[in-house]
Design a protein around this motif. Structure first.
Motif, mmCIF file in Angstrom:
data_model
loop_
_atom_site.group_PDB
_atom_site.id
_atom_site.type_symbol
_atom_site.label_atom_id
_atom_site.label_comp_id
_atom_site.label_asym_id
_atom_site.label_seq_id
_atom_site.Cartn_x
_atom_site.Cartn_y
_atom_site.Cartn_z
ATOM 1 N N ASP A 84 0.866 -1.185 0.000
ATOM 2 C CA ASP A 84 0.000 0.000 0.000
ATOM 3 C C ASP A 84 0.906 1.238 0.000
ATOM 4 O OD1 ASP A 84 0.977 0.152 2.628
ATOM 5 O OD2 ASP A 84 -0.808 -0.804 3.457
ATOM 6 N N VAL A 85 0.274 2.422 0.091
ATOM 7 C CA VAL A 85 1.089 3.644 0.029
ATOM 8 C C VAL A 85 1.948 3.830 1.282
ATOM 9 C CG1 VAL A 85 -0.287 4.938 -1.642
ATOM 10 C CG2 VAL A 85 -0.915 4.997 0.787
ATOM 11 N N THR A 86 1.533 3.256 2.400
ATOM 12 C CA THR A 86 2.379 3.315 3.595
ATOM 13 C C THR A 86 3.672 2.543 3.347
ATOM 14 O OG1 THR A 86 0.482 3.531 5.090
ATOM 15 C CG2 THR A 86 2.537 2.720 6.049
ATOM 16 N N ALA A 87 3.543 1.366 2.744
ATOM 17 C CA ALA A 87 4.724 0.570 2.400
ATOM 18 C C ALA A 87 5.603 1.325 1.403
ATOM 19 C CB ALA A 87 4.298 -0.773 1.820
ATOM 20 N N THR A 88 4.973 2.050 0.494
ATOM 21 C CA THR A 88 5.723 2.860 -0.469
ATOM 22 C C THR A 88 6.557 3.908 0.256
ATOM 23 O OG1 THR A 88 4.024 2.601 -2.189
ATOM 24 C CG2 THR A 88 5.524 4.476 -2.406
ATOM 25 N N ALA A 89 5.923 4.635 1.171
ATOM 26 C CA ALA A 89 6.613 5.699 1.902
ATOM 27 C C ALA A 89 7.788 5.143 2.705
ATOM 28 C CB ALA A 89 5.631 6.430 2.814
ATOM 29 N N LEU A 90 7.590 4.005 3.354
ATOM 30 C CA LEU A 90 8.658 3.411 4.160
ATOM 31 C C LEU A 90 9.795 2.898 3.280
ATOM 32 C CD1 LEU A 90 6.468 1.476 6.763
ATOM 33 C CD2 LEU A 90 7.749 3.596 7.129
ATOM 34 N N ARG A 91 9.447 2.300 2.134
ATOM 35 C CA ARG A 91 10.481 1.809 1.213
ATOM 36 C C ARG A 91 11.304 2.976 0.670
ATOM 37 N NH1 ARG A 91 10.485 2.121 -3.918
ATOM 38 N NH2 ARG A 91 8.219 2.339 -4.140
ATOM 39 N N PRO A 100 15.796 2.880 8.590
ATOM 40 C CA PRO A 100 15.379 1.484 8.744
ATOM 41 C C PRO A 100 13.860 1.385 8.762
ATOM 42 C CG PRO A 100 17.118 2.033 10.317
ATOM 43 C CD PRO A 100 16.678 3.320 9.691
ATOM 44 N N PRO A 101 13.260 0.506 7.945
ATOM 45 C CA PRO A 101 11.801 0.469 7.796
ATOM 46 C C PRO A 101 11.053 0.102 9.070
ATOM 47 C CG PRO A 101 12.841 -1.366 6.637
ATOM 48 C CD PRO A 101 13.936 -0.462 7.055
ATOM 49 N N GLU A 102 11.734 -0.568 10.018
ATOM 50 C CA GLU A 102 11.058 -0.957 11.252
ATOM 51 C C GLU A 102 11.080 0.162 12.300
ATOM 52 O OE1 GLU A 102 15.363 -1.805 11.724
ATOM 53 O OE2 GLU A 102 13.896 -2.206 10.143
ATOM 54 N N MET A 103 11.821 1.227 12.042
ATOM 55 C CA MET A 103 11.983 2.285 13.036
ATOM 56 C C MET A 103 10.774 3.222 13.157
ATOM 57 S SD MET A 103 15.062 5.064 13.483
ATOM 58 C CE MET A 103 16.261 3.796 13.875
ATOM 59 N N PRO A 104 10.203 3.709 12.052
ATOM 60 C CA PRO A 104 9.098 4.665 12.182
ATOM 61 C C PRO A 104 7.852 4.038 12.807
ATOM 62 C CG PRO A 104 9.992 4.653 9.949
ATOM 63 C CD PRO A 104 10.551 3.470 10.654
ATOM 64 N N ARG A 105 7.220 4.786 13.705
ATOM 65 C CA ARG A 105 5.933 4.373 14.262
ATOM 66 C C ARG A 105 4.861 5.198 13.553
ATOM 67 N NH1 ARG A 105 3.995 5.678 20.032
ATOM 68 N NH2 ARG A 105 6.161 6.307 20.296
ATOM 69 N N VAL A 106 4.160 4.554 12.624
ATOM 70 C CA VAL A 106 3.169 5.259 11.807
ATOM 71 C C VAL A 106 1.962 5.628 12.658
ATOM 72 C CG1 VAL A 106 1.605 5.073 9.834
ATOM 73 C CG2 VAL A 106 3.928 4.146 9.676
ATOM 74 N N LEU A 107 1.610 6.933 12.634
ATOM 75 C CA LEU A 107 0.462 7.418 13.403
ATOM 76 C C LEU A 107 -0.803 7.505 12.558
ATOM 77 C CD1 LEU A 107 2.042 10.338 15.480
ATOM 78 C CD2 LEU A 107 1.781 7.924 16.118
#
Length: 199
Positions: A84-91, A100-107
Motif C-alpha cells: 500500500d502507500v504506507t509501504a511505499t513511503a517506508l520503502r 530502517p523500515p522498522e523504526m518509524p511508528r506510523v500514526l
C-alpha cells in the motif's frame, strides 16, 4: 512532551477533512475530466529523540529531471510490489535517507494531495523515537536535514507566493526556514497538518 505531541498528532490525523492539491490557490485552473492519477506515498518523519521535535526533509538532487533542488519528503510513486502507500513511503525513506523500515511508528495519514505532475500523494505521518544516521541516496538526494516541527506547525510562518508556470501565474504556499525554501506540494501538505493541529 513526546507523549503529548504524539497524542495531539493522532487526534489531528483522525479529524475528517478534504484533500489538498497544487491547485488550491489557483481556483481558475480547469482540470481535465477523466484524468488518471498515479498513487504515491511520502513519509512525514517526526523525530522526538531530542527535547525539540524535528521534521526530517530532503533536498532533491539538482541533477534530477523532475523538481531538481526542491525540498521534499522522502517518498515516491507506488510500485507493484508495495502492499500500500504506507509501504511505499517506508520503502522510499529507506532508499532515499537510509531510514530502517522498522523504526518509524506510523500514526496515520493526511488527506491525499494531488500534484501538478498527476500524482495522488498520501502523506504518511510517523514518529521516530530513536536516532539513526541519515544516508542520502546518491544521485537522488543532495541533503538530508531537519527543521523544528513547531516551525511548520505555526500557520503564521506560511506565505503565499507566485511564479509563472506553463504561461500562467501560479500561486503556492511557502514556509521558508533558514537557507531552505520549502514550497509547493511539500509546503501545502504541511500547511494542512498545521491547520489540523490548530483546530
Amino acid at each position: 512532551m513526546a507523549r503529548d505531541l504524539i497524542s495531539k498528532l493522532t487526534v489531528a490525523l483522525e479529524r475528517d477533512g478534504a484533500g489538498s492539491s497544487d491547485f488550491d490557490l489557483n481556483p481558475e485552473t480547469v482540470l481535465p475530466e477523466g484524468r488518471k492519477l498515479r498513487p504515491a506515498g511520502v513519509l512525514v518523519p517526526v523525530s522526538v529523540v531530542a527535547d525539540t521535535p524535528r521534521l526530517i526533509l530532503t533536498k532533491r538532487s539538482s541533477a534530477l529531471k523532475h523538481h531538481p533542488g526542491q525540498i521534499a519528503f522522502p517518498g515516491g510513486k507506488q510500485d507493484e510490489g508495495d502492499a500500500d502507500v504506507t509501504a511505499t513511503a517506508l520503502r522510499e525513506a529507506r532508499e532515499e535517507i537510509g531510514l530502517p523500515p522498522e523504526m518509524p511508528r506510523v500514526l496515520g495519514h493526511l488527506p491525499i494531495h494531488e500534484t501538478v505532475t498527476s500524482f495522488s500523494v498520501t502523506p504518511v505521518v510517523a514518529i521516530l523515537d530513536s536516532s539513526f544516521e541519515p544516508i542520502a541516496e546518491p544521485g537522488e538526494v543532495d541533503e538530508v536535514f531537519t527543521v523544528p516541527l513547531a516551525h511548520v506547525l505555526n500557520p503564521e510562518n506560511y506565505v503565499v507566493e507566485s511564479r509563472r508556470w506553463r504561461g500562467q501565474r501560479r500561486h503556492y504556499y511557502a514556509v521558508p526556514y533558514g537557507p531552505y525554501y520549502i514550497w509547493g506540494a511539500t509546503a501545502r501538505m504541511l500547511r494542512g497538518l498545521a491547520a489540523r493541529m490548530s483546530e
